[in-house]
Design a protein around this motif. Structure first.
Motif, short mmCIF file in Angstrom:
data_model
loop_
_atom_site.label_atom_id
_atom_site.label_comp_id
_atom_site.label_asym_id
_atom_site.label_seq_id
_atom_site.Cartn_x
_atom_site.Cartn_y
_atom_site.Cartn_z
N GLY A 29 0.85 -1.26 -0.03
CA GLY A 29 0.10 0.04 -0.07
C GLY A 29 0.73 1.30 0.10
N ASP A 30 0.17 2.38 -0.21
CA ASP A 30 1.05 3.65 -0.52
C ASP A 30 1.33 4.14 0.86
OD1 ASP A 30 0.38 3.46 -3.17
OD2 ASP A 30 -1.52 4.84 -2.77
N VAL A 31 0.53 4.09 1.87
CA VAL A 31 0.77 4.71 3.35
C VAL A 31 0.53 3.33 4.12
CG1 VAL A 31 0.42 7.23 3.23
CG2 VAL A 31 -1.62 5.68 3.40
N HIS A 32 1.31 3.52 5.30
CA HIS A 32 1.47 2.80 6.26
C HIS A 32 0.53 2.96 7.69
CE1 HIS A 32 3.66 -0.61 8.91
NE2 HIS A 32 2.44 -1.07 8.63
N VAL A 33 -0.75 2.56 7.83
CA VAL A 33 -1.81 2.99 8.81
C VAL A 33 -1.52 1.90 9.92
CG1 VAL A 33 -4.20 3.28 9.46
CG2 VAL A 33 -3.23 3.99 7.25
N ASP A 45 7.32 6.19 14.65
CA ASP A 45 7.61 6.28 13.60
C ASP A 45 7.90 5.37 12.53
OD1 ASP A 45 8.47 8.74 14.68
OD2 ASP A 45 10.63 8.01 15.34
N SER A 46 7.32 4.12 12.49
CA SER A 46 7.35 3.05 11.74
C SER A 46 6.12 3.08 10.87
CB SER A 46 7.12 1.66 12.27
OG SER A 46 8.01 1.43 13.41
N PHE A 47 5.25 4.19 11.29
CA PHE A 47 3.77 4.23 10.66
C PHE A 47 3.49 5.92 10.14
CE2 PHE A 47 3.60 1.05 13.90
CZ PHE A 47 3.08 0.16 13.50
N ILE A 64 -0.79 12.03 21.47
CA ILE A 64 -1.49 13.15 21.08
C ILE A 64 -0.68 14.58 21.55
CG2 ILE A 64 -3.76 12.00 20.87
CD1 ILE A 64 -4.32 13.33 23.45
N GLN A 65 0.00 14.36 22.31
CA GLN A 65 1.32 15.63 22.79
C GLN A 65 1.72 16.07 21.40
OE1 GLN A 65 2.12 16.70 25.93
NE2 GLN A 65 0.61 15.39 26.96
N ASP A 66 2.38 15.43 20.75
CA ASP A 66 3.25 15.93 19.82
C ASP A 66 3.24 15.18 18.36
OD1 ASP A 66 4.32 13.67 20.64
OD2 ASP A 66 6.43 14.21 20.82
N TYR A 67 2.21 14.34 18.27
CA TYR A 67 2.17 13.65 17.05
C TYR A 67 1.55 14.39 15.82
CZ TYR A 67 1.68 9.27 14.13
OH TYR A 67 1.45 8.24 13.00
N LYS A 68 2.43 14.51 14.96
CA LYS A 68 2.03 15.60 13.70
C LYS A 68 0.99 14.71 12.47
CE LYS A 68 3.44 19.58 15.25
NZ LYS A 68 3.21 19.05 16.55
N PHE A 118 2.18 2.04 21.07
CA PHE A 118 2.28 2.65 19.82
C PHE A 118 3.34 4.01 19.64
CE2 PHE A 118 1.00 6.27 16.82
CZ PHE A 118 1.32 5.61 15.60
N HIS A 119 3.27 4.45 21.08
CA HIS A 119 3.96 5.67 21.07
C HIS A 119 5.63 5.44 20.87
CE1 HIS A 119 4.65 9.68 22.21
NE2 HIS A 119 5.58 9.38 22.99
N SER A 120 5.94 4.33 21.53
CA SER A 120 7.55 4.21 21.20
C SER A 120 7.76 3.61 19.87
CB SER A 120 8.19 2.82 22.22
OG SER A 120 7.59 3.34 23.34
N ASN A 121 6.67 3.04 18.97
CA ASN A 121 7.20 2.84 17.54
C ASN A 121 6.46 3.75 16.61
OD1 ASN A 121 8.58 0.04 18.33
ND2 ASN A 121 6.26 -0.08 19.41
#
Ligand SMILES: NC(=O)CC[C@H](N)C(=O)O
Length: 815
Positions: free
Chosen positions: A615-619, A655-657, A683-687, A650-653
């Motif tokens: 797929g194009d993007v990793h969700v 960047d894989s998504f 949700i603090q800093d995830y863009k 999820f928070h620690s990983n």
């Protein structure tokens, strides 16, 4: 009739029509004189004219010389919308014993008759001495219709350049005309059907064949040509049988039915569907009696009453009465009685009939007979329509286009699932309720309702909740958010369309083949006023009863679900028990309460897995008990999807998504505190984008600092209106969207939302919070909705939110 007399006759008819038209206009001017009060004057005149011209049509038909060699294209210069090809003669191996014998005896009779004046010479066709009277296989012309927009046809070539993909479908069409007139050539009046239907896009090509008309050769020549056409598509063009739909109008539909029957009888692979426009299915005219559509529609229809009997005479001039009565030519003759298996093993069928046509009753009976034979059959009656409504053009609008649209939609839907109907029918069953035991629904508040049990023969506890959804009982029952609940259907009857095959991956994980919302039934039991004993649907493989039994889930039927719903609305969701067995009337002392249990942990995947690797993007999906259609909706937009356990860090990983999705799920959101704590960090800093549905939305709200509460009876149904308080992507502020819902908990509506957050949707019925989103100035892209944009079942009003989410992930990925 000799040539000059013939032309004088044709001229005379045309002149009479011209002279009579003004008189007809005067006669039909008062509404009360019109055959049908809904018809405009122009239609009345057209129909009168057509009835008059009908006997002349055979005299004007194309002289189709079947002996031409393939390099000469008949009327090629006239072709704009189709290509021409020849279908080679049928291979001997496809001619079964009885058909071979029939051909032989027709040949013998023909030769004997050659010297005599046959029936063919009785009327005006004398000068058409047949050039090729044989019934043996011959080469026949075929016209292939294209959608002009996709591929402009070049008539001057025999190279078809089919350009068919695995999933593309084609239609094999047999034109109408009583087996004595009409042609597959695009300038023929019957070809409007092909020219217009191809535009609707549900089939890639239409092959319309010039099977031998009765004056060239009587029955079974047309059937032989139909089999040749099928064999040409399957053997020569190597089109898979499931990619083919047979279609026919009027006599062509008779031929399509005969061809399908022949393939079934000889165990040859048949088509995936049948489309029958005003099918002619009774050459014995057994319905031609008072008070049937034959008499009531006699002056409304375009069919003129001497046309068809003459056609039968021509078609069967050598084969005799026995053949006219056979199921091949007259499957719907009342003389054959009501055999429940007349159409056994036929594929899904779509019948179209005109409201004002003489064959209407025949079509209605055919539909009924197909259903009795276990065929998935649908009847569409074209309002104000005459015989073969697809054949004529604009003056039958808008009903004609509506019919094509419905037909195209139905075919697309059917094609979406390529299923082997025969293998499915083998294990299709019917529920037999007579054997069912008494059962009782007990509510903790003291009320009891007695009925009959179905499904599993054991008792079950749960929270008693009601849903107002009218369809999609299979989807609701497999929605993991119903875990631990006894589901009351307010719609009076469920089970009528059975249950489809529902493949799933290891440990019940999602696979693209999965048809329902999870691998099995999730609710603890079902309560319904009336469970259907019989089911009918082309995808159904078992009854609701058998399905429930297989999944060990009890149901109760024959109870007053209106009364139960009124109680639940008054006092709120209540613990209950479906009790079956000897002690079913005894009220339980204690009710099992699922609410303290963390049902999310039960419903979630135990280990991560990925779908659509390319797929194009990793969700990433946090799986709290996800409905399959959420995953489908993401894959459809070409996202690579990794499904993660509910407590995954999820928070620690992160960047894989490229984006985070929070699924729906069962029970109280407050049990998922581990997930809420994880989310708070993210949700603090995830863009990158985050999207939560139902449970996912509730957990987002908790992480954002809002509170959740338990509603009185929740919202369950497919008709909940929500008002958009803000705009975002496809959602426009101020619009009301109708949504699918299933929840007991909700976020509290605060005067002041936590900073960086704002309300997104509100419920129009009870003003509960239906959505939240990060504010524009927060620099984040976070949405949560209480409803289910993915639907299944339910309206698709908000489905584009999935595109908003995936597109936003793509944009972030590129930036
Ligand atoms: N569909 C859902 O996700 C339901 C969420 C939650 N279990 C509720 O009932 O409110």
């Amino acid at each position: 009739m000799t040539q000059p007399i013939k032309y004088i006759y044709i001229f005379g008819v045309c002149l009479s029509i011209a002279l009579l038209s003004p008189i007809w206009a005067l006669i039909d001017y008062p509404l009360s004189n019109r055959p049908n009060k809904d018809w405009p004057l122009s239609r009345c005149i057209r129909i009168r004219a057509f009835r008059m011209i009908e006997p002349v049509i055979p005299l004007c038909a194309f002289d189709r010389d079947l002996g031409r060699i393939p390099t000469e294209l008949p009327y090629a210069h006239l072709l704009k919308r189709s290509k021409f090809t020849y279908i080679p003669p049928l291979a001997e191996e496809y001619i079964s014993g009885w058909l071979r014998n029939l051909i032989e005896s027709v040949e013998t009779l023909r030769i004997e008759n050659e010297t005599k004046v046959g029936v063919i010479n009785e009327r005006w066709l004398q000068d058409y001495t047949p050039k090729l009277e044989t019934c043996r296989p011959i080469q026949i012309p075929c016209y292939v219709y294209f959608d002009e927009r996709v591929s402009p046809a070049k008539a001057s070539t025999l190279d078809l350049n089919l350009d068919l993909e695995e999933d593309d479908k084609v239609m094999l069409q047999f034109h109408g005309g009583g087996y004595i007139v009409g042609s597959a050539h695009e300038n023929d009046v019957t070809a409007t059907l092909c020219k217009d239907f191809i535009k609707f896009g549900s089939v890639k090509k239409i092959f319309s064949v010039d099977y031998r008309l009765a004056w060239y050769a009587p029955f079974p020549a047309a059937l032989i040509d139909a089999i040749s056409s099928w064999s040409y598509l399957v053997n020569q063009l190597e089109i898979k049988p499931h990619q083919i739909v047979f279609s026919g109008d009027s006599a062509g539909a008779n031929l399509a039915l005969a061809l399908t029957r022949y393939l079934i009888e000889n165990e040859l692979p048949g088509p995936s569907g049948l489309v029958l426009h005003s099918p002619w299915s009774d050459m014995t005219f057994s319905r031609r009696v008072m008070s049937t559509s034959f008499t009531t529609n006699k002056y409304k229809d375009i069919l003129e009453s001497t046309f068809s009997p003459y056609a039968v005479k021509m078609l069967t001039r050598y084969v005799g009465v026995e053949m006219i009565n056979s199921v091949y030519l007259s499957p719907m003759s009342q003389r054959n009685g009501k055999d429940v298996e007349t159409f056994k093993q036929f594929p899904s069928t779509f019948i179209i009939a005109g409201e004002c046509e003489m064959l209407l009753d025949e079509c209605v009976d055919l539909h009924e007979s197909m259903i009795r034979s276990g065929v998935g059959c649908r009847l569409h009656i074209v309002g104000r329509g005459v015989h073969d409504p697809a054949m004529f053009s604009s003056w039958q609008e808008p009903e004609r286009s509506e019919m094509f649209y419905t037909l195209a939609r139905m075919l697309l839907k059917q094609f979406a699932k390529q299923i082997n109907l025969n293998s499915i029918r083998q294990f299709a069953t019917q529920a037999s309720l007579t054997q069912f035991n008494p059962a009782t629904l007990h509510l903790k508040s003291g009320q009891s309702f007695s009925g009959r049990g179905f499904g599993a023969n054991n008792s079950s506890f749960g929270e008693t909740v009601f849903t107002t959804s009218v369809t999609s009982y299979t989807e609701s029952m497999t929605d993991p958010s119903y875990k631990g609940q006894l589901l009351v259907f307010t719609t009076p009857l469920i089970g009528n369309y059975g249950v489809p095959k529902n493949p799933s991956g290891d440990q019940g994980q999602f696979t693209p083949e999965m048809m329902l919302e999870s691998s099995g039934i999730q609710c603890s039991g079902v309560v319904v006023a009336d469970v259907a004993e019989k089911f009918s649907h082309y995808e159904a493989v078992e009854s609701l009863h058998d399905w429930c039994k297989r999944h060990n889930i009890p149901g109760i039927t024959g109870v007053d679900t209106r009364a139960i719903t009124t109680i639940l609305r008054d006092q709120g969701t209540t613990l209950g028990q479906i009790a079956v067995g000897e002690t079913h009337e005894t009220k339980p002392v204690e009710y099992f309460d699922p609410s303290p249990i963390n049902l999310i942990a039960e419903a979630s995947t135990k280990s991560p897995y990925t779908i659509n690797e390319n797929g194009d993007v990793h969700v990433a999906i946090m799986d709290f008990g996800s409905k399959a259609n959420i995953i489908r909706s993401l894959i459809k937009r070409n996202a690579k999807v990794t499904v993660l356990p509910w407590d995954y860090d999820f928070h620690s990983n992160r960047d894989s998504f490229d984006a985070l999705f929070l699924s729906n799920g069962p029970g109280d959101p407050r049990h998922a505190s581990v997930a809420v704590e994880n989310l708070k960090k993210t949700i603090q800093d995830y863009k990158k984008p985050i999207f939560g549905i139902c449970m996912g939305h509730q957990l987002l709200g908790l992480a954002a600092g809002l509170e959740a509460y338990r509603m009185t009876f929740g919202n369950r149904g497919h008709n909940q209106p929500v008002l958009a308080l803000g705009s975002s992507g496809s959602i426009k502020q101020g619009r009301v969207y109708v949504t699918s819902q299933n929840h007991q908990y909700a976020l509290k509506l605060e005067e002041q939302f936590p900073s960086g957050w704002e309300p997104f949707f509100i419920n129009c019925n009870d003003s509960s919070v239906e959505g939240i989103k990060s504010s524009e100035d927060s620099g984040r892209k976070i949405w949560g909705v209480q409803f289910h944009p993915e639907a299944y079942g339910g309206p698709l009003d908000t489905i584009e939110m999935f595109s908003d989410f995936v597109n936003s992930a793509k944009r972030m990925q590129n930036s």
